[in-house]
Design an enzyme around this catalytic site. Sequence first.
Site, mmCIF file in Angstrom:
data_model
loop_
_atom_site.group_PDB
_atom_site.id
_atom_site.type_symbol
_atom_site.label_atom_id
_atom_site.label_comp_id
_atom_site.label_asym_id
_atom_site.label_seq_id
_atom_site.Cartn_x
_atom_site.Cartn_y
_atom_site.Cartn_z
ATOM 1 N N CYS A 149 0.820 -1.216 0.000
ATOM 2 C CA CYS A 149 0.000 0.000 0.000
ATOM 3 C C CYS A 149 0.854 1.267 0.000
ATOM 4 O O CYS A 149 0.325 2.373 -0.085
ATOM 5 C CB CYS A 149 -0.955 -0.003 1.175
ATOM 6 S SG CYS A 149 -2.077 -1.398 1.095
ATOM 7 N N CYS A 170 -13.579 1.549 8.087
ATOM 8 C CA CYS A 170 -12.748 1.034 6.999
ATOM 9 C C CYS A 170 -12.718 2.022 5.839
ATOM 10 O O CYS A 170 -13.733 2.646 5.526
ATOM 11 C CB CYS A 170 -13.314 -0.282 6.483
ATOM 12 S SG CYS A 170 -13.600 -1.488 7.772
ATOM 13 N N SER A 171 -11.557 2.121 5.182
ATOM 14 C CA SER A 171 -11.489 2.967 3.998
ATOM 15 C C SER A 171 -12.207 2.260 2.853
ATOM 16 O O SER A 171 -12.310 1.036 2.830
ATOM 17 C CB SER A 171 -10.037 3.257 3.622
ATOM 18 O OG SER A 171 -9.308 2.069 3.490
ATOM 19 N N LYS A 176 -10.026 7.368 4.649
ATOM 20 C CA LYS A 176 -11.440 7.192 4.999
ATOM 21 C C LYS A 176 -12.342 7.904 3.998
ATOM 22 O O LYS A 176 -13.390 7.380 3.629
ATOM 23 C CB LYS A 176 -11.721 7.759 6.403
ATOM 24 C CG LYS A 176 -11.282 6.908 7.555
ATOM 25 C CD LYS A 176 -12.078 5.598 7.729
ATOM 26 C CE LYS A 176 -13.544 5.834 7.991
ATOM 27 N NZ LYS A 176 -14.352 5.519 6.835
ATOM 28 N N HIS A 230 -8.918 3.897 -1.100
ATOM 29 C CA HIS A 230 -7.505 3.562 -1.114
ATOM 30 C C HIS A 230 -7.080 2.869 -2.413
ATOM 31 O O HIS A 230 -6.846 1.661 -2.435
ATOM 32 C CB HIS A 230 -7.202 2.680 0.092
ATOM 33 C CG HIS A 230 -5.762 2.320 0.258
ATOM 34 N ND1 HIS A 230 -4.711 3.074 -0.253
ATOM 35 C CD2 HIS A 230 -5.176 1.259 0.883
ATOM 36 C CE1 HIS A 230 -3.569 2.490 0.052
ATOM 37 N NE2 HIS A 230 -3.818 1.387 0.729
#
Lengths: 393, 470
Positions: free
Chosen positions: A84, A207-208, A333, A337
């Site tokens: 990531c 969670c994103s 958020k 992502h």
Amino acid sequence: MAKSIADQVAVVGMGCTQFGEKWDKGPEDMILDASVEAFTDAGIESEDLDAAWFGTLLTSGSGLMVSKTLKTGFIPVTRVENKCASGSEAFRNACYAVASGAYDVVLAVGVEKLKDSGFSGLPNTDPDPDGTRPNISAPAAFSFLAPAYFEKYGLTPEQGKEVLSRIAWKNHKNGALNPKAQYQKEVPMDKIMNVPMVADPLGVFDCSGVSDGAAAAVIVRTEDAHKYRHDPMYVKALTIAAGTGVGAIHQDFDFTSIKENNAAATTAYKQAGIKNPQKEISMAEVHDCFTPTELVIYEDLGFSERGEGWKDALNGKFDLDGDLPVNPDGGLKSFGHPIGASGLRMLYEMYKQFQGKAEKRQIEHPKLGLTHNLGGRPWECVSFLSIVGKELG
Amino acid sequence: MVGITGYGAYIPFSRLKKKVIAEAYGEKGGSGEKAVANHDEDSLSMAVEAAIDAKADAGNFNADVVFFASTTPPYKEKQSSAIIRSALDFKRNIRSTDVTDSLRAASGALLSAADAVKSGEKSVLVTASDTRVGGAQGGFESLLGDGAAAFLIGTENVLATIEDSKSITVDITDQWRSSADDFLKSWEERFGVESGYNQLVSDAVHDLLTSNDLQTTDISKVILAGPKERYQKKLAATLGFSDDQVVSGHENRIGHCSTAQAPMLLVDCLEEAHPGDLIVMATYGSGSDAMLFKVTENIRSYAPRMGFAKQLQSKRDNLPYTTYLKWKNMLPTEAGRRPEIPQPSAPAMYRHQEQNLEGYGSVCTSCETPFFPKQHVCAECGAIQQMEPYKFTDKKGKVVTYTSDYLAVSPDPPSTFNVIDFEGGGRMICEMVDYHLDQLAVGMEVEMTFRHLYEAGSIHNYTWKVRPKR
């Protein structure tokens, strides 16, 4: 003694697409949009580039996707991947290449096209040839931090949930002010706390999201920066800490912090000459993939004392108008992502803030900013840190 | 004298109330419950669990021969007992045999085990395990349950001697499943009972008693495995046994465990047995094997790790019928929006056998820190390649942190994952099974359990998970 990267290179142009579910855009479209914005911003053409670095986890293999899309001629384009932190890794490599003197003008670009897969969440990219690794989703892996943290610092599950929700609430509040965010709405606390579970105790809002996006930066040597613009962003520190996986195999690791974060921060602060991050850092974009990640990041990066991060989160220290705004652009958020783009998206916010172009999110007189981008899982990560500044010296 | 030197059983944690099956079809009735193998269990993994239960002391556990008896082995071609050998960490230079295709497989294996011991083998492990399913809404569905039993056969410290046996072998098409059938098929029930079960079991038991000069009243307990308990009781009465002598009640508590039925009844019986007891066990399937056991003084000092009685009490009895159907692959469900599980690599499985099946990590010979999986460089002292194998799967562990994952695709969501710290050092990140969701906590004690992970590309995959201490 290695020569520090501090003040050797500068960012003179940046671009960032709007992040979201881009059914009408392919990865090439997004690479083009982000890169052209960066070129225009820097006042260059693609033929001015000497080299490019391309960050992506899943969307492409080699750098050919960039060279073919931008028609960069026959310059080197290198694809890098570090989970990531792939976008940050592209930026780091590009900066070092310029600092070495090998190139004058380079591009770092990151992209991820996640919404074409049809999967929810991210597919697991670690090799598992014998097929016996536990099939732990990303939110579940990071939710391990929550019960361990609550237990260690004496928070009840209800208190803990409130802390996590407060972090999500703040990031969505910031994201509501950002036209490039995937989600541009504030979310009330009670809604955050009462949505269905994804990985206990994390609900949907912890969670994103899964989104598509791209971001890009044009990097030159500091001595050349003013040929391009009067307000470049200077690089003060770049670090990557690659984990040893010790958290998964050694009882010393207690799941209330991420060791790689602390290692990356210590090195970065040394490179940038930062003694007290709480006072010296004006703002930070950190890897809030899940709310407990941001909670431990506060402590790992020295924004809070150990065991105090949850109190600081509740008392607004990291709000847009707090002492140390964290994720002023809304964070993962609000942006989702798209792996390869996230690290560069964080730098984009720093760049705009330094130039006073962050509109409703504008922080007063920022001098030093920090971006933190994390790949992997709490027990085995790559942690990236950059310190960037508005001024030299 | 050759006999049973150790015994154990395995009853899956999940139970399906037979009433729940009836309700699913808008019907009334159905009493009792049946044991249901978890979605990550099969006849092979249950056989391993039963064998571990038979490991009464902490000392060396080994056998010279391993038998696996089942009508539901995971493969049509590929030996299950080789995987069982590995999971039990027995030495490599032993004989192994799968005995399949008949409900008489367990007694066949036991008799072969006795023969092997008579011909010089010291210890033979016999596992019997089954997960037979009947078609939905049929009689077999509510009748059949899952379970396993294991026996060690040898000559030292014998708990019950094998005094004698008599066998009858006759072909009868009363119950069958061809290689292409998923579910059990049968002829009219009364044909099988009257022409097959009653005649053949009766003949075998009669032969056994007569040739040993025994009356039914000399026998302490009798096991007449076969279709439905009411037929077993009726046949026992016909043979002259009283109700007290008949081992029964299991059909209502765990279901008919197929190949494991007689062995499980025998385990239950041995747990209650006294020195001097004579036990008759008869199996049924294309004939009958009747065996006569005599319980010795050693029975007083033997106890399996957990045994039949305790496992019977340790359960989750709220299994929904649809979950049962999913676990038995009888309910096609929408695939989760996740990538398909790839076929595991056979060479990688072979290379990692010591870790995944036998349960070994490594321990640093320099600083004595244990690691799972095996490490090359010590994470404690940095020593390079100074590692020795270290067994984890017989260690107790405690939960460091945990989560219930609603995103991971599972036939029984949520999947619960944990970080486990082991007594004596070492850590593992692994899945938890057979738990009550509301009882999860940091610090809870867990033990390892051998599991069938999944089947991909028709390759079955096994490894260890944890469960709360049962």
